[in-house]
Write an enzyme that holds these catalytic residues in place. Structure first.
Site, mmCIF file in Angstrom:
data_model
loop_
_atom_site.group_PDB
_atom_site.id
_atom_site.type_symbol
_atom_site.label_atom_id
_atom_site.label_comp_id
_atom_site.label_asym_id
_atom_site.label_seq_id
_atom_site.Cartn_x
_atom_site.Cartn_y
_atom_site.Cartn_z
ATOM 1 N N ASP A 163 -0.040 9.841 0.854
ATOM 2 C CA ASP A 163 -0.635 9.226 -0.444
ATOM 3 C C ASP A 163 -2.012 9.300 -0.251
ATOM 4 O O ASP A 163 -2.654 8.692 0.570
ATOM 5 C CB ASP A 163 0.124 8.147 -0.820
ATOM 6 N N ASP A 208 -6.037 -0.357 -1.621
ATOM 7 C CA ASP A 208 -5.068 -0.026 -0.664
ATOM 8 C C ASP A 208 -5.718 -0.452 0.859
ATOM 9 O O ASP A 208 -5.321 -1.031 1.666
ATOM 10 C CB ASP A 208 -4.561 1.374 -0.433
ATOM 11 N N GLU A 221 2.231 0.488 5.741
ATOM 12 C CA GLU A 221 2.581 1.734 4.924
ATOM 13 C C GLU A 221 1.029 2.684 5.126
ATOM 14 O O GLU A 221 1.022 4.000 5.297
ATOM 15 C CB GLU A 221 2.535 1.629 3.456
ATOM 16 N N GLU A 222 -0.208 1.928 5.406
ATOM 17 C CA GLU A 222 -1.332 2.385 5.524
ATOM 18 C C GLU A 222 -1.874 2.951 6.739
ATOM 19 O O GLU A 222 -2.746 3.733 7.008
ATOM 20 C CB GLU A 222 -2.537 1.636 4.895
ATOM 21 N N ASP A 235 3.793 -3.294 3.028
ATOM 22 C CA ASP A 235 3.161 -2.815 2.013
ATOM 23 C C ASP A 235 2.235 -3.341 1.553
ATOM 24 O O ASP A 235 2.448 -4.201 0.597
ATOM 25 C CB ASP A 235 4.284 -1.975 1.124
ATOM 26 N N LEU A 280 -0.494 -3.121 -0.618
ATOM 27 C CA LEU A 280 -0.511 -2.828 -2.148
ATOM 28 C C LEU A 280 0.458 -1.863 -2.572
ATOM 29 O O LEU A 280 0.120 -0.633 -2.645
ATOM 30 C CB LEU A 280 -2.045 -2.554 -2.517
ATOM 31 N N ASP A 281 1.381 -2.392 -3.099
ATOM 32 C CA ASP A 281 2.482 -1.574 -3.834
ATOM 33 C C ASP A 281 2.256 -1.265 -5.193
ATOM 34 O O ASP A 281 1.892 -2.102 -5.787
ATOM 35 C CB ASP A 281 3.873 -2.255 -3.514
ATOM 36 N N GLU A 323 9.574 -1.339 2.133
ATOM 37 C CA GLU A 323 10.131 -1.346 0.621
ATOM 38 C C GLU A 323 11.559 -1.580 0.495
ATOM 39 O O GLU A 323 12.061 -2.545 -0.323
ATOM 40 C CB GLU A 323 9.465 -0.138 -0.017
HETATM 41 P P1 FBP Z 1 3.114 2.648 -3.037
HETATM 42 O O1 FBP Z 1 2.415 2.703 -4.277
HETATM 43 O O2 FBP Z 1 2.868 1.660 -2.129
HETATM 44 O O3 FBP Z 1 3.029 4.125 -2.544
HETATM 45 O O4 FBP Z 1 4.787 2.584 -3.502
HETATM 46 C C1 FBP Z 1 5.515 3.633 -4.052
HETATM 47 C C2 FBP Z 1 5.677 3.381 -5.402
HETATM 48 O O5 FBP Z 1 4.445 3.214 -6.117
HETATM 49 C C3 FBP Z 1 6.501 2.166 -5.925
HETATM 50 O O6 FBP Z 1 6.058 1.235 -6.180
HETATM 51 C C4 FBP Z 1 7.134 2.739 -6.991
HETATM 52 O O7 FBP Z 1 8.463 2.161 -7.282
HETATM 53 C C5 FBP Z 1 6.972 4.211 -7.135
HETATM 54 O O8 FBP Z 1 6.453 4.496 -5.724
HETATM 55 C C6 FBP Z 1 6.679 5.329 -8.238
HETATM 56 O O9 FBP Z 1 6.720 6.330 -7.762
HETATM 57 P P2 FBP Z 1 6.915 7.588 -9.080
HETATM 58 O O10 FBP Z 1 5.318 7.427 -9.544
HETATM 59 O O11 FBP Z 1 7.329 8.828 -8.259
HETATM 60 O O12 FBP Z 1 7.618 7.254 -9.930
#
Ligand code: FBP
Length: 342
Positions: free
Chosen positions: A65, A71, A94-95, A115, A117-118, A276
């Site tokens: 990502d 982040d 995660e980072e 994680d 910053l989710d 997660e």
């Molecule tokens: P990160 O932002 O920490 O990478 O987390 C993944 C995430 O953003 C979740 O918070 C969320 O549920 C999902 O991915 C959204 O994914 P998509 O954009 O594919 O729906």
């Protein structure tokens, strides 16, 4: 509350709660380090526009990502707080591609996966984001290696998340215990116990939460289930923010089901197990819900039973109130699969 002062000398603080429930000074130190990080991250998120913290950092993280500036900053904040707490040995973020082994002399008994910053895709548009964490205790006699954290979710000691939104709320639970919410009181800069989290009696609001943009790649029973959510006299409401923390926070409070299933493009789904899947699964189950992998490697299982193959391993996520996850299972049963009975 001291008469007329507005100061509650017995305010149920996070540290007080952890000490009363565990008598574990190291765990108090750990939770204080996590709480401090969340306070610093919430300030950075709030000031992002002023401090030019929106936008990309120009690097990629461990799972490909694009890293946002926030982040990277949130990651540094968490790593510094946990490493300097003196109670951690192994950190997984995660980072960061590799696990972070705390230097000897600064090590302690805990291993933390997080994680920082989710919901990165929502940072720049000011939609709720959050921090997610899961805590393990180092194995007996271990010097602190990846093996201390590459374990099933049931081995976690405690887990939680912090959501940065109109309020800043830290939700966490000890293994087998209740799920508690602490709200950040900006007047004293401290997390205060504000409510107990539990799925509403009877299942609560009928809400489904998933990225339907992926539906073409889903199994037929999932397509049938989501189609069925939309029909009938009182159909389900669709709510999806794209931030797992915000979607799970709402699901725990209002009821409903959150899904990021496996699909033809991502046979393990998108979301990562250690920082997660596991933490949210512990909270969902201890709030009286079901946290399932859905159909994964040919069978249905508890997310907390999965043993990750590597620190950034993924698993499908089907979690929510019992009423709604059982509704989801029915479509696989109709398709001839053997599904778990609750
Ligand atoms: P990160 O932002 O920490 O990478 O987390 C993944 C995430 O953003 C979740 O918070 C969320 O549920 C999902 O991915 C959204 O994914 P998509 O954009 O594919 O729906």
């Amino acid at each position: 509350m001291e008469q007329g002062t507005g100061v509650d000398v017995n305010a149920p603080t996070l540290a007080g709660f952890v000490m009363q429930n565990t008598k574990d000074k190291d765990l108090v130190i750990l939770m204080q380090a996590i709480a401090l990080s969340c306070k610093q991250i919430s300030t950075a998120v709030k000031r992002a526009g002023i401090a030019q913290l929106y936008g990309l950092a120009g690097e990629m993280n461990s799972t490909g990502d694009d890293q946002k500036k926030l982040d990277v900053m949130s990651n540094d904040i968490m790593i510094n707080a946990l490493r300097n707490s003196g109670v951690c040995s192994v950190l997984v973020s995660e980072e960061d591609e590799e696990p972070i082994i705390v230097p000897e002399g600064m090590q302690g008994k805990y291993c933390v996966a997080f994680d920082p910053l989710d919901g990165s895709s929502n940072i720049d548009c000011n939609v709720s984001v959050g921090t997610i964490f899961g805590v393990y205790e180092k194995k007996e006699g271990s010097t602190g290696t990846t093996a201390d954290i590459l374990r099933c979710g049931d081995d976690m000691l405690c887990a939680g998340y912090c959501v940065y939104s109109s309020a800043v709320e830290l939700v966490f639970a000890f293994k087998g215990g209740g799920v508690h919410c602490f709200c950040l009181d900006p007047s004293i800069g401290e997390f205060i116990n504000s409510r107990v989290m539990k799925f509403p009696e009877g299942g609560g609001k009928k809400i489904f939460s998933c990225n339907e943009g992926n539906s073409e790649k889903w199994d037929q029973p999932i397509k049938d289930c989501v189609a069925a959510f939309k029909i009938g006299e009182k159909p389900y409401a669709a709510r999806y923010t794209g931030s797992m923390v915000a979607d799970i926070h709402r699901t725990l409070l209002y009821g409903g089901i959150f899904m990021y299933p496996a699909d033809k493009k991502s046979p393990k789904g998108k979301l990562r197990i250690l920082y997660e899947g596991f933490p949210m699964a512990m909270l969902i189950e201890q709030c009286g819900g079901i946290a399932s992998t859905g159909l994964f490697n040919g069978s249905f299982g508890r997310i907390l039973d999965v043993v990750p193959q590597h620190i950034h391993d993924r698993c499908p996520i089907i979690m929510g109130g019992e009423r709604d996850v059982v509704f989801f299972y029915d479509f696989y049963e109709k398709a001839g699969f053997t599904v778990p009975k609750s």
